[in-house]
Design a protein around this motif. Structure first.
Motif, PDB file in Angstrom:
ATOM      1  N   LYS A  38       6.049  -2.814  -8.373  1.00  0.00           N
ATOM      2  CA  LYS A  38       6.311  -2.851  -6.935  1.00  0.00           C
ATOM      3  C   LYS A  38       5.060  -3.247  -6.148  1.00  0.00           C
ATOM      4  CE  LYS A  38       9.805   0.810  -7.177  1.00  0.00           C
ATOM      5  NZ  LYS A  38      10.203   2.163  -6.694  1.00  0.00           N
ATOM      6  N   HIS A  39       3.941  -3.363  -6.837  1.00  0.00           N
ATOM      7  CA  HIS A  39       2.675  -3.716  -6.189  1.00  0.00           C
ATOM      8  C   HIS A  39       2.004  -4.829  -6.989  1.00  0.00           C
ATOM      9  CE1 HIS A  39       3.514   0.439  -4.852  1.00  0.00           C
ATOM     10  NE2 HIS A  39       2.935   0.072  -3.720  1.00  0.00           N
ATOM     11  N   LEU A  40       2.720  -5.929  -7.096  1.00  0.00           N
ATOM     12  CA  LEU A  40       2.260  -7.044  -7.917  1.00  0.00           C
ATOM     13  C   LEU A  40       0.957  -7.655  -7.390  1.00  0.00           C
ATOM     14  CD1 LEU A  40       5.684  -8.812  -8.610  1.00  0.00           C
ATOM     15  CD2 LEU A  40       4.353  -7.366 -10.164  1.00  0.00           C
ATOM     16  N   GLU A  41       0.826  -7.750  -6.076  1.00  0.00           N
ATOM     17  CA  GLU A  41      -0.384  -8.346  -5.515  1.00  0.00           C
ATOM     18  C   GLU A  41      -1.600  -7.477  -5.798  1.00  0.00           C
ATOM     19  OE1 GLU A  41      -2.522 -11.367  -3.718  1.00  0.00           O
ATOM     20  OE2 GLU A  41      -0.412 -11.295  -4.337  1.00  0.00           O
ATOM     21  N   TYR A  42      -1.436  -6.175  -5.670  1.00  0.00           N
ATOM     22  CA  TYR A  42      -2.520  -5.247  -5.991  1.00  0.00           C
ATOM     23  C   TYR A  42      -2.926  -5.401  -7.460  1.00  0.00           C
ATOM     24  CZ  TYR A  42      -4.793  -0.790  -7.161  1.00  0.00           C
ATOM     25  OH  TYR A  42      -5.662   0.169  -7.634  1.00  0.00           O
ATOM     26  N   ALA A  43      -1.940  -5.412  -8.336  1.00  0.00           N
ATOM     27  CA  ALA A  43      -2.223  -5.514  -9.764  1.00  0.00           C
ATOM     28  C   ALA A  43      -2.897  -6.837 -10.099  1.00  0.00           C
ATOM     29  CB  ALA A  43      -0.927  -5.365 -10.568  1.00  0.00           C
ATOM     30  N   SER A  44      -2.458  -7.900  -9.447  1.00  0.00           N
ATOM     31  CA  SER A  44      -3.027  -9.217  -9.718  1.00  0.00           C
ATOM     32  C   SER A  44      -4.471  -9.311  -9.255  1.00  0.00           C
ATOM     33  CB  SER A  44      -2.173 -10.300  -9.042  1.00  0.00           C
ATOM     34  OG  SER A  44      -2.778 -11.566  -9.182  1.00  0.00           O
ATOM     35  N   GLN A  45      -4.735  -8.902  -8.018  1.00  0.00           N
ATOM     36  CA  GLN A  45      -6.102  -9.011  -7.485  1.00  0.00           C
ATOM     37  C   GLN A  45      -7.079  -8.110  -8.227  1.00  0.00           C
ATOM     38  OE1 GLN A  45      -6.786  -9.458  -3.189  1.00  0.00           O
ATOM     39  NE2 GLN A  45      -4.589  -9.240  -2.892  1.00  0.00           N
ATOM     40  N   ASN A  46      -6.627  -6.944  -8.625  1.00  0.00           N
ATOM     41  CA  ASN A  46      -7.500  -5.997  -9.307  1.00  0.00           C
ATOM     42  C   ASN A  46      -7.479  -6.136 -10.824  1.00  0.00           C
ATOM     43  OD1 ASN A  46      -8.722  -4.075  -7.219  1.00  0.00           O
ATOM     44  ND2 ASN A  46      -6.564  -4.067  -6.618  1.00  0.00           N
ATOM     45  N   ARG A  47      -6.736  -7.145 -11.314  1.00  0.00           N
ATOM     46  CA  ARG A  47      -6.672  -7.451 -12.736  1.00  0.00           C
ATOM     47  C   ARG A  47      -6.238  -6.240 -13.559  1.00  0.00           C
ATOM     48  NH1 ARG A  47     -12.402 -10.843 -13.200  1.00  0.00           N
ATOM     49  NH2 ARG A  47     -11.919 -12.352 -11.542  1.00  0.00           N
ATOM     50  N   VAL A  48      -5.182  -5.610 -13.089  1.00  0.00           N
ATOM     51  CA  VAL A  48      -4.639  -4.442 -13.778  1.00  0.00           C
ATOM     52  C   VAL A  48      -3.615  -4.886 -14.797  1.00  0.00           C
ATOM     53  CG1 VAL A  48      -3.361  -2.294 -13.511  1.00  0.00           C
ATOM     54  CG2 VAL A  48      -5.019  -2.974 -11.775  1.00  0.00           C
ATOM     55  N   GLU A  49      -3.730  -4.389 -16.007  1.00  0.00           N
ATOM     56  CA  GLU A  49      -2.753  -4.706 -17.048  1.00  0.00           C
ATOM     57  C   GLU A  49      -1.508  -3.849 -16.849  1.00  0.00           C
ATOM     58  OE1 GLU A  49      -4.435  -4.271 -20.897  1.00  0.00           O
ATOM     59  OE2 GLU A  49      -6.034  -5.732 -20.557  1.00  0.00           O
ATOM     60  N   HIS A  90       0.788  -1.223   0.000  1.00  0.00           N
ATOM     61  CA  HIS A  90       0.000   0.000   0.000  1.00  0.00           C
ATOM     62  C   HIS A  90       0.826   1.282   0.000  1.00  0.00           C
ATOM     63  CE1 HIS A  90      -2.775  -3.037   1.797  1.00  0.00           C
ATOM     64  NE2 HIS A  90      -3.650  -2.430   1.022  1.00  0.00           N
ATOM     65  N   VAL A  91       2.069   1.191   0.390  1.00  0.00           N
ATOM     66  CA  VAL A  91       2.880   2.396   0.555  1.00  0.00           C
ATOM     67  C   VAL A  91       3.498   2.824  -0.772  1.00  0.00           C
ATOM     68  CG1 VAL A  91       4.938   3.361   1.654  1.00  0.00           C
ATOM     69  CG2 VAL A  91       3.376   1.931   2.970  1.00  0.00           C
ATOM     70  N   ILE A  92       3.436   4.129  -1.034  1.00  0.00           N
ATOM     71  CA  ILE A  92       4.092   4.733  -2.189  1.00  0.00           C
ATOM     72  C   ILE A  92       4.951   5.890  -1.679  1.00  0.00           C
ATOM     73  CG2 ILE A  92       2.272   4.083  -3.802  1.00  0.00           C
ATOM     74  CD1 ILE A  92       1.183   6.922  -3.600  1.00  0.00           C
TER      75      ILE A  92
END
Length: 285
Positions: free
Chosen positions: A273-284, A157-159
């Motif tokens: 740097k936020h692979l889990e976020y991208a994976s769960q939210n299906r971000v390309e 979550h941190v940026i």
């Protein structure tokens, strides 16, 4: 006769209703009965009016027979009365003026409650329970980013905090004027997000708070910028739900890109740097 019917109806037709329905139904019946009584009085007075007309005046057209006063007609009268007295708004309350369209105004909105603990606070606790000063932490859901927690404690979550260019921006106050101007130029609907528009709710030296709305369902996200230790702390978070489908990241990256063009250090959200976020939210990526 009308008054007798009103009394009998309102006192004998409520069996089986709960107390709320009884109260509403009794009120509606009262409205219908008043309308019925007014109609009856008008009918009684109409012959006198006819006698006063000139003898050569044309006879009034025959009026249709009054419908019998029963439950069906009572409810019909109530519906007509409601249509005359109720004013239905054409747009939802609290809608943002810069939304991209009114297409989904008739849909119920799920905006959620405004968080009560926004802003910089010295009484916050991070994911491991340690106290810190800064903006509110994100929690566990992948629908938020914040720069005031530790990257080691909450890497998902941190940026990084943003920094204004000291060579061209002489003070924190000037930095926030520049930042506010950039946020105010945000384009609702960019990258298919925030079509419901946005509003800067609070803007003062060292702090900006804005709300952004989803186009179809009206979900509200909260965005904050706060000056602390010579930098700008950033937080963007959804109020409702678990996933955000990349909305908070896209919003931050859009504004960050605009600030970088003005010389700021504003990394935004790097999906690598936020692979889990991208994976769960299906971000390309």
């Amino acid at each position: 006769l009308s008054q007798s019917y009103c009394y009998i109806t309102t006192t004998t037709t409520l069996t089986g209703y709960n107390i709320t329905n009884k109260m509403i139904y009794r009120l509606l019946l009262t409205i219908a009965c008043v309308a019925s009584t007014a109609t009856a009085l008008s009918a009684l007075s109409s012959p006198k009016k006819q006698q006063l007309q000139h003898p050569e005046a044309a006879a009034p057209a025959a009026q249709p027979a009054a419908a019998p006063l029963n439950r069906r007609n009572v409810l019909g009268s109530v519906a007509a009365a409601a249509a005359a007295f109720l004013v239905i708004p054409t747009s939802p309350a609290n809608a943002f003026e810069n939304k991209i369209s009114t297409k989904y105004d008739d849909r119920p909105k799920q905006r959620g409650g405004m968080p009560r603990d926004l802003g910089i606070s010295s009484k916050r606790k991070d994911m491991v329970g340690e106290e810190y000063t800064g903006l509110k932490s994100c929690g566990a859901a992948p629908n938020c980013f914040c720069s005031t927690d530790s990257m080691e404690d909450d890497p998902e979550h941190v940026i990084p905090a943003w920094k204004w260019p000291v060579a061209s921006v002489s003070s924190m106050e000037d930095a926030f004027v520049q930042l506010e101007q950039t946020v105010s130029e945000y384009k609702p609907g960019q990258d298919n997000i925030d079509g419901g528009g946005f509003k800067i709710v609070t803007s003062k030296p060292g702090y900006i708070y804005a709300q952004f709305e989803a186009f179809k369902n009206g979900y509200i996200d909260d965005l904050e910028f706060a000056a602390m230790d010579g930098a700008v702390q950033v937080r963007s978070s959804s109020r409702l739900g678990y996933l955000d489908y990349g909305v908070n990241a896209k919003r931050l990256n859009y504004i960050a890109a605009a600030m970088r063009k003005q010389g700021w250090e504003a990394e935004g959200v790097d999906f690598k740097k936020h692979l889990e976020y991208a994976s769960q939210n299906r971000v390309e990526m």
